[in-house]
Design a protein around this motif. Structure first.
Motif, short mmCIF file in Angstrom:
data_model
loop_
_atom_site.label_atom_id
_atom_site.label_comp_id
_atom_site.label_asym_id
_atom_site.label_seq_id
_atom_site.Cartn_x
_atom_site.Cartn_y
_atom_site.Cartn_z
N VAL A 43 0.85 -1.05 0.26
CA VAL A 43 0.06 -0.01 -0.14
C VAL A 43 1.03 1.21 0.06
O VAL A 43 1.43 1.22 1.02
N GLY A 44 0.97 1.98 -1.00
CA GLY A 44 2.03 3.08 -1.33
C GLY A 44 3.34 2.72 -0.91
O GLY A 44 3.99 3.58 -0.22
N GLY A 45 4.06 1.55 -0.90
CA GLY A 45 5.23 1.28 -0.46
C GLY A 45 5.40 0.77 0.85
O GLY A 45 6.41 0.20 1.44
N GLY A 46 4.30 0.71 1.69
CA GLY A 46 4.06 0.18 2.96
C GLY A 46 3.58 -1.20 2.88
O GLY A 46 2.88 -1.48 1.92
N ASP A 47 3.55 -1.78 4.05
CA ASP A 47 3.05 -2.94 4.08
C ASP A 47 1.65 -3.14 4.71
O ASP A 47 1.58 -2.46 5.88
N LEU A 48 0.60 -3.66 4.43
CA LEU A 48 -0.51 -4.07 5.14
C LEU A 48 -0.46 -5.67 5.24
O LEU A 48 -0.61 -6.25 4.23
N ARG A 49 -0.45 -5.98 6.46
CA ARG A 49 -0.45 -7.36 6.92
C ARG A 49 -1.91 -7.86 7.38
O ARG A 49 -2.26 -7.26 8.36
N VAL A 50 -2.32 -8.61 6.68
CA VAL A 50 -3.77 -9.24 7.14
C VAL A 50 -3.87 -10.50 7.58
O VAL A 50 -3.24 -11.68 6.95
N ALA A 51 -3.71 -10.66 8.94
CA ALA A 51 -2.99 -11.68 9.59
C ALA A 51 -4.39 -12.47 10.17
O ALA A 51 -5.13 -12.15 10.93
N PRO A 52 -4.26 -14.23 9.92
CA PRO A 52 -5.43 -14.86 10.62
C PRO A 52 -5.46 -15.10 11.91
O PRO A 52 -4.14 -15.23 12.52
N ILE A 53 -6.59 -15.14 12.65
CA ILE A 53 -6.70 -15.43 14.00
C ILE A 53 -8.18 -16.50 13.99
O ILE A 53 -8.91 -16.24 13.11
N PRO A 54 -8.16 -17.24 15.11
CA PRO A 54 -9.27 -17.73 15.16
C PRO A 54 -10.68 -17.24 15.17
O PRO A 54 -11.64 -17.61 14.60
N SER A 55 -10.81 -16.10 15.71
CA SER A 55 -12.14 -15.35 16.00
C SER A 55 -11.73 -13.79 16.46
O SER A 55 -10.44 -13.71 16.96
N THR A 56 -12.42 -12.87 15.87
CA THR A 56 -11.97 -11.46 16.25
C THR A 56 -13.41 -10.81 16.21
O THR A 56 -14.58 -11.35 15.73
N ALA A 57 -13.45 -9.64 16.75
CA ALA A 57 -14.58 -8.72 17.00
C ALA A 57 -14.28 -7.43 16.53
O ALA A 57 -13.04 -6.92 16.79
N PRO A 58 -15.05 -6.83 15.80
CA PRO A 58 -14.56 -5.35 15.18
C PRO A 58 -14.87 -4.35 16.15
O PRO A 58 -15.71 -4.54 17.31
N GLY A 59 -13.90 -3.44 16.32
CA GLY A 59 -13.76 -2.34 17.07
C GLY A 59 -14.89 -1.17 16.76
O GLY A 59 -15.40 -1.39 15.92
N GLU A 60 -15.02 -0.33 17.77
CA GLU A 60 -15.93 0.63 17.23
C GLU A 60 -15.22 1.92 16.69
O GLU A 60 -16.00 2.91 16.46
N HIS A 61 -13.91 1.88 16.40
CA HIS A 61 -13.38 2.95 15.65
C HIS A 61 -12.67 2.81 14.68
O HIS A 61 -12.32 1.50 14.30
N THR A 62 -12.22 3.59 13.82
CA THR A 62 -11.38 3.32 12.59
C THR A 62 -10.04 2.73 13.05
O THR A 62 -9.53 3.20 13.68
N VAL A 63 -9.73 1.76 12.25
CA VAL A 63 -8.52 0.83 12.36
C VAL A 63 -7.42 1.32 11.55
O VAL A 63 -6.34 1.26 11.71
N MET A 64 -8.02 1.53 10.12
CA MET A 64 -7.24 2.07 9.23
C MET A 64 -7.57 3.03 8.19
O MET A 64 -8.82 2.78 7.85
N GLY A 65 -6.94 3.82 7.48
CA GLY A 65 -7.34 4.90 6.56
C GLY A 65 -6.48 4.93 5.34
O GLY A 65 -5.26 4.76 5.56
N PHE A 66 -7.19 5.30 4.11
CA PHE A 66 -6.30 5.50 3.09
C PHE A 66 -6.56 6.60 2.66
O PHE A 66 -7.71 7.35 2.42
N ALA A 67 -5.52 7.68 2.48
CA ALA A 67 -5.31 9.06 2.06
C ALA A 67 -5.38 8.89 0.55
O ALA A 67 -4.60 8.28 -0.11
N VAL A 68 -6.44 9.56 -0.09
CA VAL A 68 -6.60 9.69 -1.59
C VAL A 68 -6.56 11.13 -2.14
O VAL A 68 -6.76 11.99 -1.12
N ALA A 69 -6.24 11.43 -3.15
CA ALA A 69 -6.15 12.69 -3.89
C ALA A 69 -7.66 13.16 -4.23
O ALA A 69 -7.88 14.30 -4.07
#
Length: 128
Positions: A43-69
């Motif tokens: 992602v724009g020269g940086g790494d986004l690592r999408v890592a597997p885990i047995p279960s997860t629950a979404p947070g209530e806040h933004t975890v990542m953003g993409f700055a676009v033109a």
């Protein structure tokens, strides 16, 4: 010490196959490699690592953003690929989903297959 390091972002997923399709095909990210079961996207020269885990629950806040033109174009493109944008109570959303922050940034939010909140944001020209 870390100011010159390469940033790596990590998102957890309990749905690795769906996450791969979403991040690669829907968001259009380049799958660079797989590492210890994780998907590593460029992602724009940086790494986004999408890592597997047995279960997860979404947070209530933004975890990542993409700055676009051009946030309006990004929204239109993502919508054409099936992305549904969130509307949060108490925020003055424009018709197409963006919120303009006090500093003039335009932002819109959406979720990945695990329910993680992601954003696209267009910062004012003075903040780029």
């Amino acid at each position: 010490m870390l100011a010159h390091s390469k940033l790596q972002s990590i998102i957890w997923t309990s749905r690795i196959a769906e996450a791969e399709t979403f991040y690669r095909d829907v968001l259009g990210l380049n799958l660079r490699t797989r590492s210890d079961g994780a998907l590593v996207f460029d992602v724009g020269g940086g790494d986004l690592r999408v890592a597997p885990i047995p279960s997860t629950a979404p947070g209530e806040h933004t975890v990542m953003g993409f700055a676009v033109a051009d946030v309006d174009s990004a929204i239109a493109s993502l919508r054409s690929r099936g992305v549904v944008f969130e509307r949060f109570a108490g925020f003055p959303h424009a018709a197409h989903g963006t919120v303009i922050s006090p500093d003039g940034a335009k932002v819109a939010w959406f979720r990945d297959p695990d329910g993680n909140i992601l954003s696209v944001v267009q910062f004012p020209a003075t903040n780029n």
